[in-house]
Design an enzyme around this catalytic site. Sequence first.
Site, PDB file in Angstrom:
ATOM      1  N   ASN A 219       0.851  -1.181   0.000  1.00 54.51           N
ATOM      2  CA  ASN A 219       0.000   0.000   0.000  1.00 54.51           C
ATOM      3  C   ASN A 219       0.885   1.228   0.000  1.00 54.51           C
ATOM      4  O   ASN A 219       1.988   1.182   0.538  1.00 54.51           O
ATOM      5  CB  ASN A 219      -0.839   0.046   1.279  1.00 54.51           C
ATOM      6  CG  ASN A 219      -2.083  -0.786   1.178  1.00 54.51           C
ATOM      7  OD1 ASN A 219      -2.467  -1.220   0.105  1.00 54.51           O
ATOM      8  ND2 ASN A 219      -2.714  -1.016   2.312  1.00 54.51           N
ATOM      9  N   PRO A 314      -5.216 -10.838   8.163  1.00 52.14           N
ATOM     10  CA  PRO A 314      -5.952 -10.584   9.403  1.00 52.14           C
ATOM     11  C   PRO A 314      -6.155  -9.082   9.579  1.00 52.14           C
ATOM     12  O   PRO A 314      -5.290  -8.291   9.180  1.00 52.14           O
ATOM     13  CB  PRO A 314      -5.025 -11.138  10.489  1.00 52.14           C
ATOM     14  CG  PRO A 314      -3.674 -11.167   9.872  1.00 52.14           C
ATOM     15  CD  PRO A 314      -3.887 -11.390   8.402  1.00 52.14           C
ATOM     16  N   ASP A 315      -7.285  -8.688  10.131  1.00 50.96           N
ATOM     17  CA  ASP A 315      -7.508  -7.273  10.443  1.00 50.96           C
ATOM     18  C   ASP A 315      -6.957  -7.038  11.851  1.00 50.96           C
ATOM     19  O   ASP A 315      -7.568  -7.437  12.852  1.00 50.96           O
ATOM     20  CB  ASP A 315      -8.995  -6.924  10.351  1.00 50.96           C
ATOM     21  CG  ASP A 315      -9.208  -5.422  10.431  1.00 50.96           C
ATOM     22  OD1 ASP A 315      -8.549  -4.773  11.272  1.00 50.96           O
ATOM     23  OD2 ASP A 315     -10.006  -4.888   9.642  1.00 50.96           O
TER      24      ASP A 315
END
Length: 424
Positions: A219, A314-315
């Site tokens: 990102n 995973p968050d």
Amino acid sequence: MSLFQDKKIILGVCGGVAAYKSAELLRLLIKAGAQVQVVMTPSAEQFVASMTFQALSSNPVRSDLFDKAAEAGMGHIELARWADLILIAPATANTIAKISQGVADNLLTTICLASAAPLIIAPTMNQQMWRSEVNQENIKRFKGRTAISLIGPARGEQACGDNGPGRMEETESIMQFCEQQLQQLKEQQSLSDLLKGKKLLITAGPTIEYIDPVRYISNRSSGKMGYAIARAASEAGAEVTLVSGPVVLDAPESVNCYKVRSAVQMHEKVFEQLDNMDIFIATAAVADYRPVEAKSQKIKKSQDTMTIELVKNPDILLDVSNHNEKLFTIGFAAETTELEKYALDKLNRKKLDMIAANRVGSDNTGRSMGFDSDTNELVLFCKNSEAGIEQKVLPETTKQQLARELIKEIVLQYENRNKKKDWK
Ligand code: C5P
């Protein structure tokens, strides 16, 4: 009122041709309202007479670490504690080397080591001395130290006839720089002890998810906001742990920093550090997906199209707030559209106490927002049992200043929440 008014400043003068400019600097500092104590290195006397500084500052100049009479008046440790700011202008390669290595062999270098005051260094030297590898290594040592900053050197013609970097910055620029540092100091002091005794865990930067040994998904994130928050929280007296994805920034020395690469590693490190934390701030731009399989060898170019199967990461933030409902959790929402809608959705879905939303991409003038830039604007949405959701805008300013404002808001909301037993 001038920021210099009644500020106690040590003006360090080293033995360089630019020492004659220190007299003008001293005059400007006094005119701006500062109390100045001049400290000369032994070789500075070869360039300017101490009498000049004494006359301008109405204060005897200090230069000898072992001057019994002067030490009896104010010892060097007392002098180091007295200072709100230390400015060394000009600073020679020799003094820079000593400070960077912690050598204390004269009054000025001893004061630098013994003082907690911010130190501003205005280097001056021959361009080759400035460029030399060893000098550059000494300069690099100052990086990441919040208390030491450099102004200059400027480029141009030098007294020795060379041309290049090594001239002391102009006195007006040094004054402006000192003013900025005093402003920072004022802002830091406004945070003092707000988070004393509290433990903060912060995630920052991007994560990278390998496709093969040379390619990855990531990102866009510089980590600047997260690092600025870590620094501000530390200024506010918190014990700060930073879990950071790959960025080019240096973490402040006062912060425990763990470097990770992938979302899974970040998740693991966060959970390893989570015990006894009071506040969790998730600024990291975690990749939502990772390749199902990271190939061990470089993928060769063959077909015209290719498909990479991805699996959800995973968050971290959601898992943290589910794991410990008492923890005060803050999320970030970088959005290109419908800021409020998406931010509120995350606030509720991830069971957060606060979400800091900012617009990213480019505005209608084409100016880049959020990414890489040194400034930002935040819209805060906070859960408040009486008012429902409280909204507050922190207007555009430097990320460091914004981080300080954010810390003040977090403290306010954190204290509010802790007053209410039926919270969450
Ligand atoms: O879900 P989304 O990425 O939009 O949410 C943003 C917030 O959630 C940020 O605070 C980010 O740090 C956090 N987050 C996380 N783990 C993820 C995805 C996001 O901690 N896998």
